[in-house]
Design an enzyme around this catalytic site. Structure first.
Site, PDB file in Angstrom:
ATOM      1  N   ARG A   1      -9.892   0.796   8.657  1.00 52.09           N
ATOM      2  CA  ARG A   1      -9.474  -0.572   8.948  1.00 52.09           C
ATOM      3  C   ARG A   1     -10.525  -1.339   9.744  1.00 52.09           C
ATOM      4  NH1 ARG A   1      -3.453   0.632   8.643  1.00 52.09           N
ATOM      5  NH2 ARG A   1      -2.460  -1.384   8.505  1.00 52.09           N
TER       6      ARG A   1
ATOM      7  N   LYS B   1       0.835  -1.212   0.000  1.00 50.87           N
ATOM      8  CA  LYS B   1       0.000   0.000   0.000  1.00 50.87           C
ATOM      9  C   LYS B   1       0.865   1.256   0.000  1.00 50.87           C
ATOM     10  CE  LYS B   1      -2.073  -1.057   3.922  1.00 50.87           C
ATOM     11  NZ  LYS B   1      -1.411  -2.347   4.205  1.00 50.87           N
TER      12      LYS B   1
ATOM     13  N   ARG C   1      11.157  -5.549   5.526  1.00 49.61           N
ATOM     14  CA  ARG C   1      10.894  -4.109   5.347  1.00 49.61           C
ATOM     15  C   ARG C   1      11.818  -3.268   6.233  1.00 49.61           C
ATOM     16  NH1 ARG C   1       4.896  -1.933   5.463  1.00 49.61           N
ATOM     17  NH2 ARG C   1       4.750  -3.143   7.382  1.00 49.61           N
TER      18      ARG C   1
ATOM     19  N   ARG D   1      -1.101  -8.998  13.538  1.00 48.04           N
ATOM     20  CA  ARG D   1      -1.649  -8.028  12.594  1.00 48.04           C
ATOM     21  C   ARG D   1      -2.415  -8.717  11.473  1.00 48.04           C
ATOM     22  NH1 ARG D   1       3.439  -4.783  11.019  1.00 48.04           N
ATOM     23  NH2 ARG D   1       2.035  -3.434   9.852  1.00 48.04           N
TER      24      ARG D   1
HETATM   25  P1  ADP Z   1       1.114  -1.441   7.284  1.00 44.27           P
HETATM   26  O1  ADP Z   1       1.664  -0.520   6.219  1.00 44.27           O
HETATM   27  O2  ADP Z   1       2.050  -2.535   7.626  1.00 44.27           O
HETATM   28  O3  ADP Z   1      -0.258  -1.926   6.936  1.00 44.27           O
HETATM   29  P2  ADP Z   1       0.621   0.964   8.800  1.00 44.27           P
HETATM   30  O4  ADP Z   1       1.852   1.782   8.742  1.00 44.27           O
HETATM   31  O5  ADP Z   1      -0.505   1.333   7.898  1.00 44.27           O
HETATM   32  O6  ADP Z   1       1.018  -0.570   8.597  1.00 44.27           O
HETATM   33  O7  ADP Z   1       0.068   0.929  10.275  1.00 44.27           O
HETATM   34  C1  ADP Z   1       0.887   0.559  11.353  1.00 44.27           C
HETATM   35  C2  ADP Z   1       0.048   0.349  12.603  1.00 44.27           C
HETATM   36  O8  ADP Z   1      -0.588   1.584  12.956  1.00 44.27           O
HETATM   37  C3  ADP Z   1      -1.083  -0.658  12.469  1.00 44.27           C
HETATM   38  O9  ADP Z   1      -0.662  -1.992  12.653  1.00 44.27           O
HETATM   39  C4  ADP Z   1      -2.011  -0.181  13.593  1.00 44.27           C
HETATM   40  O10 ADP Z   1      -1.517  -0.562  14.850  1.00 44.27           O
HETATM   41  C5  ADP Z   1      -1.882   1.333  13.489  1.00 44.27           C
HETATM   42  N1  ADP Z   1      -2.886   1.857  12.546  1.00 44.27           N
HETATM   43  C6  ADP Z   1      -2.673   2.385  11.320  1.00 44.27           C
HETATM   44  N2  ADP Z   1      -3.817   2.731  10.729  1.00 44.27           N
HETATM   45  C7  ADP Z   1      -4.808   2.396  11.601  1.00 44.27           C
HETATM   46  C8  ADP Z   1      -6.222   2.476  11.572  1.00 44.27           C
HETATM   47  N3  ADP Z   1      -6.878   2.955  10.495  1.00 44.27           N
HETATM   48  N4  ADP Z   1      -6.895   2.028  12.658  1.00 44.27           N
HETATM   49  C9  ADP Z   1      -6.276   1.558  13.742  1.00 44.27           C
HETATM   50  N5  ADP Z   1      -4.944   1.434  13.830  1.00 44.27           N
HETATM   51  C10 ADP Z   1      -4.213   1.854  12.771  1.00 44.27           C
HETATM   52  P1  ADP Z   2       2.110  -1.801   3.213  1.00 42.31           P
HETATM   53  O1  ADP Z   2       2.096  -0.295   3.209  1.00 42.31           O
HETATM   54  O2  ADP Z   2       0.921  -2.389   2.524  1.00 42.31           O
HETATM   55  O3  ADP Z   2       2.293  -2.381   4.563  1.00 42.31           O
HETATM   56  P2  ADP Z   2       4.734  -1.560   1.909  1.00 42.31           P
HETATM   57  O4  ADP Z   2       4.525  -0.730   0.705  1.00 42.31           O
HETATM   58  O5  ADP Z   2       5.397  -0.943   3.081  1.00 42.31           O
HETATM   59  O6  ADP Z   2       3.350  -2.275   2.340  1.00 42.31           O
HETATM   60  O7  ADP Z   2       5.543  -2.867   1.442  1.00 42.31           O
HETATM   61  C1  ADP Z   2       5.951  -3.868   2.387  1.00 42.31           C
HETATM   62  C2  ADP Z   2       7.370  -4.330   2.041  1.00 42.31           C
HETATM   63  O8  ADP Z   2       7.343  -5.079   0.823  1.00 42.31           O
HETATM   64  C3  ADP Z   2       8.352  -3.174   1.807  1.00 42.31           C
HETATM   65  O9  ADP Z   2       9.609  -3.559   2.296  1.00 42.31           O
HETATM   66  C4  ADP Z   2       8.366  -3.025   0.282  1.00 42.31           C
HETATM   67  O10 ADP Z   2       9.629  -2.541  -0.173  1.00 42.31           O
HETATM   68  C5  ADP Z   2       8.109  -4.444  -0.195  1.00 42.31           C
HETATM   69  N1  ADP Z   2       7.273  -4.510  -1.411  1.00 42.31           N
HETATM   70  C6  ADP Z   2       6.175  -3.775  -1.679  1.00 42.31           C
HETATM   71  N2  ADP Z   2       5.653  -4.089  -2.895  1.00 42.31           N
HETATM   72  C7  ADP Z   2       6.470  -5.058  -3.410  1.00 42.31           C
HETATM   73  C8  ADP Z   2       6.480  -5.801  -4.648  1.00 42.31           C
HETATM   74  N3  ADP Z   2       5.546  -5.614  -5.577  1.00 42.31           N
HETATM   75  N4  ADP Z   2       7.466  -6.702  -4.830  1.00 42.31           N
HETATM   76  C9  ADP Z   2       8.411  -6.904  -3.860  1.00 42.31           C
HETATM   77  N5  ADP Z   2       8.461  -6.253  -2.680  1.00 42.31           N
HETATM   78  C10 ADP Z   2       7.499  -5.333  -2.452  1.00 42.31           C
END
Ligand code: ADP
Ligand code: ADP
Ligand code: ZN
Length: 216
Positions: free
Chosen positions: A88, A13, A127, A171
């Site tokens: 979420r 994302k 990551r 998560r």
């Molecule tokens: P990821 O990119 O791995 O999905 P985020 O950076 O979006 O993680 O979020 C990290 C953490 O922040 C989540 O695991 C949660 O604990 C908190 N968080 C983020 N967005 C929300 C939301 N919309 N509602 C509740 N908690 C959130």
């Molecule tokens: P989210 O915001 O959904 O939690 P991230 O964009 O932070 O996800 O991506 C999670 C991890 O996977 C990061 O380390 C990123 O560099 C890697 N990643 C994201 N998209 C890809 C892809 N298409 N192929 C390989 N690695 C990816």
């Protein structure tokens, strides 16, 4: 354009949102990033939120809705925004609807990035995030030019505590029980776009752009 980017943690994302906001000139609103920034600044909200985040739990709907509401009221979010990681829960989805209707506005598209569990785990444990600018890397799939250092700003890269295996499992379970059900909430309205996230960064992005083009 008003877009939501959804998908399990580690789906890509943040990575895809980064490109979208540059290409379409959107205001990027990432709740996870807002919580991390607030924590780094030593604010009460960030410190309270981080207690939940470290364990891989969700921050309360009340706190989360409030920060999104305040953010959406700012001038730069009036015309177009991209929400990454929000809503979420069903309660958050309902709150967002309320905010949008108050703004006389509606969503253009909900992009749902679909990725299998085994790939998610590998993505999350590799990551690395820049402490300074928040840019995301991966030890294997997107390494920085110099180990431990951000290409963009020279900041230090670190592994988020919630990207360690125990929090990751929690998560994923929370995603399945609380977040996944809201995909159906959007499906019924004809705004949902499912994207195969199990491809290269560029291929995923190409599919997203194509789907957005087909909308208009
Ligand atoms: P990821 O990119 O791995 O999905 P985020 O950076 O979006 O993680 O979020 C990290 C953490 O922040 C989540 O695991 C949660 O604990 C908190 N968080 C983020 N967005 C929300 C939301 N919309 N509602 C509740 N908690 C959130
Ligand atoms: P989210 O915001 O959904 O939690 P991230 O964009 O932070 O996800 O991506 C999670 C991890 O996977 C990061 O380390 C990123 O560099 C890697 N990643 C994201 N998209 C890809 C892809 N298409 N192929 C390989 N690695 C990816
Ligand atoms: Zn950086």
């Amino acid at each position: 354009m008003k877009i939501l980017v959804m998908g399990p943690p580690g789906a890509g994302k943040g990575s895809q949102s980064q490109k979208l906001i540059e290409d379409y000139d959107l205001t990027h609103i990432s709740t996870g990033e807002m919580f991390r920034k607030s924590y780094e600044r030593g604010e009460k909200l960030g410190i309270e939120a981080m207690a939940y985040i470290h364990e891989g739990n969700l921050v309360s709907d009340e706190i989360t809705n409030e920060i999104v509401r305040n953010r959406l009221l700012k001038k730069d979010a009036e015309r177009c925004f991209l929400l990454d990681g929000y809503p979420r829960t069903e309660t958050q989805a309902e709150a967002l609807d309320e905010m949008l209707s108050e703004m006389n506005s509606k969503l253009t598209a909900v992009i749902n990035i679909v990725v299998d569990k085994d790939i998610i785990l590998e993505r999350m444990v590799g990551r690395r995030v820049c402490r300074n600018c928040g840019h995301t890397y991966h030890t294997k799939f997107k390494p920085p030019h110099k180990e431990g250092i951000c290409d963009k700003c020279g900041g230090e890269l670190y592994q988020r505590k919630d990207d360690q295996i125990d929090s990751v499992r929690n998560r994923l379970n929370i995603y399945e029980s609380k977040t996944k059900p809201i995909i159906d909430y959007y499906k019924g309205r004809g705004v949902l776009i499912n994207i195969n996230g199990m491809q290269s960064f560029d291929a995923v992005y190409r599919d997203i752009k194509k789907a957005l083009r087909d909308l208009t």
